[in-house]
Write a protein that holds these residues in place. Structure first.
Motif, PDB file in Angstrom:
ATOM      1  N   PHE A   1      -7.830   0.127   1.704  1.00 34.78           N
ATOM      2  CA  PHE A   1      -7.536  -1.059   2.362  1.00 34.78           C
ATOM      3  C   PHE A   1      -8.044  -1.112   3.827  1.00 34.78           C
ATOM      4  CE2 PHE A   1      -3.290  -2.377  -0.133  1.00 34.78           C
ATOM      5  CZ  PHE A   1      -4.139  -2.449  -1.183  1.00 34.78           C
TER       6      PHE A   1
ATOM      7  N   GLU B   1      -3.932   3.235   1.304  1.00 35.91           N
ATOM      8  CA  GLU B   1      -4.253   2.765   2.715  1.00 35.91           C
ATOM      9  C   GLU B   1      -5.619   2.902   3.019  1.00 35.91           C
ATOM     10  OE1 GLU B   1      -1.656   3.766   5.843  1.00 35.91           O
ATOM     11  OE2 GLU B   1       0.241   3.146   4.673  1.00 35.91           O
TER      12      GLU B   1
ATOM     13  N   ALA C   1       0.918  -1.296   0.107  1.00 32.72           N
ATOM     14  CA  ALA C   1      -0.031   0.016   0.089  1.00 32.72           C
ATOM     15  C   ALA C   1       0.924   1.333  -0.102  1.00 32.72           C
ATOM     16  CB  ALA C   1      -0.868   0.008   1.297  1.00 32.72           C
TER      17      ALA C   1
ATOM     18  N   MET D   1      -8.479  -4.707   5.882  1.00 34.84           N
ATOM     19  CA  MET D   1      -7.180  -5.178   5.731  1.00 34.84           C
ATOM     20  C   MET D   1      -6.431  -4.681   7.005  1.00 34.84           C
ATOM     21  SD  MET D   1      -7.099  -5.262   1.461  1.00 34.84           S
ATOM     22  CE  MET D   1      -5.382  -5.933   1.370  1.00 34.84           C
TER      23      MET D   1
ATOM     24  N   PHE E   1      -0.845  -4.911   3.482  1.00 40.61           N
ATOM     25  CA  PHE E   1      -1.962  -5.310   4.211  1.00 40.61           C
ATOM     26  C   PHE E   1      -2.455  -6.690   3.764  1.00 40.61           C
ATOM     27  CE2 PHE E   1      -1.250  -0.846   4.696  1.00 40.61           C
ATOM     28  CZ  PHE E   1      -1.900  -0.403   5.712  1.00 40.61           C
TER      29      PHE E   1
ATOM     30  N   LEU F   1      -8.331  -4.756  -5.666  1.00 38.93           N
ATOM     31  CA  LEU F   1      -7.415  -4.413  -4.622  1.00 38.93           C
ATOM     32  C   LEU F   1      -5.818  -4.568  -5.180  1.00 38.93           C
ATOM     33  CD1 LEU F   1      -9.149  -6.022  -1.542  1.00 38.93           C
ATOM     34  CD2 LEU F   1      -9.000  -3.626  -2.049  1.00 38.93           C
TER      35      LEU F   1
END
Length: 208
Positions: free
Chosen positions: A60, A57, A52, A65, A82, A98
């Motif tokens: 996530f 971030e 990330a 995560m 993550f 993702l």
């Protein structure tokens, strides 16, 4: 019969095929996941962690995560990776989304590093040591100096055979502006004492 790790590697390659050829390599005691030679994921103990940047971030976190944290020789270490949740494994579309974010972020970081102060511009930092630092998530001089020589060394020292103490000296010299051979004696003694407490059985067989 394949174990869970092998099954998840196969699943990862199949789902992420639109991103290019996916391959793995040993990294941080596990296996890095790469596309076009850009590392964007990390397998540790059957779990996949996606890389990330600061910009993604929040995404996530939204998907619950959790950041990769572990203890390395008594010190807590945090990496910008993550953990993919069960929901991600069960939803190929979400998994691909993702992973695409992670890969694009990793590619962007690689491109942007040309606009930063390169680690290689510091004393003692050659191409090999710079590549180790980059793989550990330490991509510029500011990050190296903020974390310090000892914490950075621990992030690099991941194999059964320890890194040479010269790497520790090199990191300290890079931060303080000394060639590793010219570090003040007091600082060298301090670093050697710290090193020997972590490698009490170390021999002369070191990685460089």
């Amino acid at each position: 019969m394949k174990n869970l790790y092998e099954k998840r590697i196969d699943q990862t390659k199949q789902i992420l095929a639109p991103l290019g050829e996916i391959h793995t390599r040993p990294q941080f005691g596990g296996y890095g996941v790469l596309a076009d030679n850009v590392m964007f994921g990390l397998f540790l103990q059957d779990e996949l962690y996606l890389r990330a940047t600061a910009q993604i971030e929040e995404v996530f976190h939204h998907h619950q995560m959790t950041r990769l944290r572990y203890i390395r020789r008594g010190l807590p270490l945090t990496l910008s990776y993550f953990q993919l949740t069960d929901a991600g494994w069960q939803d190929p579309t979400l998994f691909l989304q993702l992973a695409t974010l992670a890969l694009n972020g990793a590619r962007q970081e690689r491109a942007e590093k040309q606009n930063r102060e390169r680690l290689k511009g510091l004393p003692n930092i050659g191409g090999y040591l710079e590549s180790l630092l980059l793989d550990a998530g330490i991509s510029n001089q500011e990050q190296l100096k903020a974390q310090g020589a000892k914490a950075c060394y621990l992030k690099l020292d991941t194999d059964d055979i320890p890194l040479s103490i010269k790497v520790l000296y090199a990191l300290e010299g890079a931060i303080t502006g000394y060639h590793e051979a010219a570090l003040p004696a007091e600082k060298r003694d301090e670093l050697r004492s710290w090193y020997e407490t972590r490698h009490p059985t170390a021999t002369t067989k070191y990685r460089r």
